[in-house]
Scaffold this motif. Structure first.
Motif, PDB file in Angstrom:
ATOM      1  N   GLY A 101      53.354  38.313  32.670  1.00  0.00           N
ATOM      2  CA  GLY A 101      53.370  38.412  34.125  1.00  0.00           C
ATOM      3  C   GLY A 101      53.164  37.044  34.721  1.00  0.00           C
ATOM      4  N   PHE A 102      53.337  36.955  36.021  1.00  0.00           N
ATOM      5  CA  PHE A 102      53.240  35.674  36.726  1.00  0.00           C
ATOM      6  C   PHE A 102      52.259  35.806  37.882  1.00  0.00           C
ATOM      7  CE2 PHE A 102      57.726  36.319  35.421  1.00  0.00           C
ATOM      8  CZ  PHE A 102      57.689  35.503  34.298  1.00  0.00           C
ATOM      9  N   ILE A 105      45.277  49.627  43.461  1.00  0.00           N
ATOM     10  CA  ILE A 105      46.706  49.646  43.100  1.00  0.00           C
ATOM     11  C   ILE A 105      46.990  48.350  42.340  1.00  0.00           C
ATOM     12  CG2 ILE A 105      49.108  49.787  43.842  1.00  0.00           C
ATOM     13  CD1 ILE A 105      48.227  51.100  46.421  1.00  0.00           C
ATOM     14  N   ASP A 106      47.141  48.451  41.041  1.00  0.00           N
ATOM     15  CA  ASP A 106      47.610  47.302  40.266  1.00  0.00           C
ATOM     16  C   ASP A 106      49.133  47.421  40.213  1.00  0.00           C
ATOM     17  OD1 ASP A 106      47.497  45.021  38.591  1.00  0.00           O
ATOM     18  OD2 ASP A 106      47.859  46.327  36.875  1.00  0.00           O
ATOM     19  N   GLY A 107      49.811  46.348  40.589  1.00  0.00           N
ATOM     20  CA  GLY A 107      51.272  46.432  40.711  1.00  0.00           C
ATOM     21  C   GLY A 107      51.648  46.724  42.156  1.00  0.00           C
ATOM     22  N   THR A 108      50.954  46.078  43.073  1.00  0.00           N
ATOM     23  CA  THR A 108      51.195  46.346  44.500  1.00  0.00           C
ATOM     24  C   THR A 108      52.633  46.026  44.902  1.00  0.00           C
ATOM     25  OG1 THR A 108      48.872  45.922  44.988  1.00  0.00           O
ATOM     26  CG2 THR A 108      50.372  45.826  46.845  1.00  0.00           C
ATOM     27  N   GLY A 138      55.245  44.233  35.837  1.00  0.00           N
ATOM     28  CA  GLY A 138      54.668  44.072  37.166  1.00  0.00           C
ATOM     29  C   GLY A 138      53.330  44.745  37.419  1.00  0.00           C
ATOM     30  N   ALA A 139      52.678  45.232  36.386  1.00  0.00           N
ATOM     31  CA  ALA A 139      51.329  45.800  36.567  1.00  0.00           C
ATOM     32  C   ALA A 139      50.551  45.551  35.276  1.00  0.00           C
ATOM     33  CB  ALA A 139      51.388  47.287  36.886  1.00  0.00           C
ATOM     34  N   ALA A 140      49.592  44.634  35.344  1.00  0.00           N
ATOM     35  CA  ALA A 140      48.891  44.205  34.136  1.00  0.00           C
ATOM     36  C   ALA A 140      48.183  45.363  33.426  1.00  0.00           C
ATOM     37  CB  ALA A 140      47.881  43.117  34.503  1.00  0.00           C
ATOM     38  N   GLU A 148      49.035  36.906  29.762  1.00  0.00           N
ATOM     39  CA  GLU A 148      49.180  36.371  31.117  1.00  0.00           C
ATOM     40  C   GLU A 148      47.966  35.510  31.421  1.00  0.00           C
ATOM     41  OE1 GLU A 148      50.283  39.124  34.218  1.00  0.00           O
ATOM     42  OE2 GLU A 148      49.860  37.661  35.800  1.00  0.00           O
ATOM     43  N   LEU A 180      44.697  36.253  35.444  1.00  0.00           N
ATOM     44  CA  LEU A 180      44.400  37.602  35.936  1.00  0.00           C
ATOM     45  C   LEU A 180      42.947  37.695  36.395  1.00  0.00           C
ATOM     46  CD1 LEU A 180      46.297  39.652  33.245  1.00  0.00           C
ATOM     47  CD2 LEU A 180      46.900  39.469  35.659  1.00  0.00           C
ATOM     48  N   ASP A 224      40.688  48.290  40.450  1.00  0.00           N
ATOM     49  CA  ASP A 224      41.909  47.882  41.142  1.00  0.00           C
ATOM     50  C   ASP A 224      42.543  49.151  41.704  1.00  0.00           C
ATOM     51  OD1 ASP A 224      44.187  46.769  42.133  1.00  0.00           O
ATOM     52  OD2 ASP A 224      44.619  45.554  40.363  1.00  0.00           O
ATOM     53  N   ASP A 256      42.164  43.558  37.187  1.00  0.00           N
ATOM     54  CA  ASP A 256      43.450  43.807  36.521  1.00  0.00           C
ATOM     55  C   ASP A 256      43.222  44.207  35.058  1.00  0.00           C
ATOM     56  OD1 ASP A 256      45.044  42.795  38.726  1.00  0.00           O
ATOM     57  OD2 ASP A 256      44.518  40.771  38.071  1.00  0.00           O
ATOM     58  N   ARG A 296      58.718  42.024  31.929  1.00  0.00           N
ATOM     59  CA  ARG A 296      57.817  41.710  33.031  1.00  0.00           C
ATOM     60  C   ARG A 296      57.837  42.950  33.923  1.00  0.00           C
ATOM     61  NH1 ARG A 296      54.217  40.964  36.647  1.00  0.00           N
ATOM     62  NH2 ARG A 296      54.348  39.200  38.094  1.00  0.00           N
ATOM     63  N   GLU A 348      39.259  44.944  44.122  1.00  0.00           N
ATOM     64  CA  GLU A 348      40.209  43.890  44.455  1.00  0.00           C
ATOM     65  C   GLU A 348      40.231  43.609  45.950  1.00  0.00           C
ATOM     66  OE1 GLU A 348      44.353  44.413  43.358  1.00  0.00           O
ATOM     67  OE2 GLU A 348      44.749  42.314  43.853  1.00  0.00           O
ATOM     68  N   TYR A 355      50.625  34.510  41.653  1.00  0.00           N
ATOM     69  CA  TYR A 355      51.253  34.386  42.963  1.00  0.00           C
ATOM     70  C   TYR A 355      51.399  32.931  43.416  1.00  0.00           C
ATOM     71  CZ  TYR A 355      50.616  39.410  43.342  1.00  0.00           C
ATOM     72  OH  TYR A 355      50.684  40.765  43.129  1.00  0.00           O
TER      73      TYR A 355
END
Ligand code: IPD
Length: 265
Positions: free
Chosen positions: A159-160, A89-92, A188-190, A207, A210, A87, A214, A186, A71, A162
């Motif tokens: 999830g959403f 850190i997924d869910g940064t 926050g980490a796919a 989602e 992505l 990834d 992710d 939701r 990533e 950015y």
């Protein structure tokens, strides 16, 4: 190396990276933002880059001819046919805020097909693993999707992105989904959302937008746990709608999301 051996390397590396990110998070009360990416809310911390560098160096030390897609720091084209999709850190955003719902995600693909995947939640220590055709496991114990057969009784994760425009579109789709399901999460980490489907903690997850990092490991884990998985494994960046659901919910949710145009911006 067999898929099981690739998994072994991925697991060892994920645990080392997981220790690094957890210890860095525990060492500070407030985590600093080191930079932003696609939008001002799409952040990166120094732990993201440090963890990716560690993962990259461990994988290349063991397998110098492999490819790498991460990533934070771009891609390396390899010559072995194996590519790592990472990834760090997924869910940064969870990580930034100290919410213990973030993951290290490492997948190995062979000729473009994901054959092994590891998702580690460093805060809880939970580790999901799968190799293609071998089932999915949480901390070494087999996991299966839930037996949910009705969308109206399904707990659905989403999830959403950015980008503000995409978010507005995702919100309008969600407005139509909420009254038709048990409830929405939701988290926050796919990668962890996909593992939640694998473990029956969610009945479905969807989602749009992505990235491969992710999805690669969590998509394999969900599929190996019995989920219907679409638009996930090897999916091109940002393109399609990613969905993982129990077989009893997948058709109903897919047709609802299609009807709502959830795969359009
Ligand atoms: C994000 C998380 C989030 C999802 C976003 C992703 P990141 O990944 O997986 O749950 O909704 O679309 O970008 O940026 O934390 O690695």
């Amino acid at each position: 190396m067999t898929p099981a051996e690739l998994l072994g390397l991925a697991e060892k590396t994920a645990r080392e990276a997981g220790d690094l990110v957890r210890e860095r998070r525990e060492a500070v009360e407030r985590m600093a933002v080191a930079g932003t990416k696609s939008t001002p809310t799409d952040v990166v911390t120094e732990s993201d880059t440090a963890a990716e560098a560690l993962i990259r160096s461990r994988l290349f030390a063991a397998r110098p001819d492999d490819g790498f897609v991460g990533e934070e720091d771009g891609s390396v084209v390899g010559s072995s046919g194996v590519e790592w999709v990472v990834d760090p850190i997924d869910g940064t955003v969870n990580y930034l805020y100290g919410i213990p719902q973030y993951a290290v995600s490492i997948a190995a693909s062979v000729d473009g097909v994901v054959v092994a995947g590891v998702v580690l939640n460093p805060a809880s220590g939970e580790l999901w693993t799968a190799v293609q055709g071998g089932g999915a496991f949480l901390d070494g114990r087999p996991v299966r999707v839930s037996s949910c057969t009705s969308l109206s009784l399904a707990l659905v994760g989403t999830g959403f992105g950015y980008d503000a425009g995409r978010r507005a579109r995702q919100a309008s789709v969600l407005l139509e989904v909420v009254p038709r399901v048990r409830d929405i999460r939701r988290a926050g980490a796919a990668a962890l959302d996909l593992c939640a489907v694998a473990s029956g903690r969610l009945d479905a997850y969807y989602e749009r937008g992505l990235n491969p990092w992710d999805l690669a490991a969590g998509g394999l884990i969900a599929a190996e746990a019995g989920a219907v998985v679409s638009g996930l494994r090897g999916a091109a960046a940002g393109g399609e709608l990613a969905l993982a659901a129990t077989p009893g919910v997948a058709v109903e949710l897919t047709s609802l999301l299609e009807r709502l145009g959830a795969d359009r911006d």
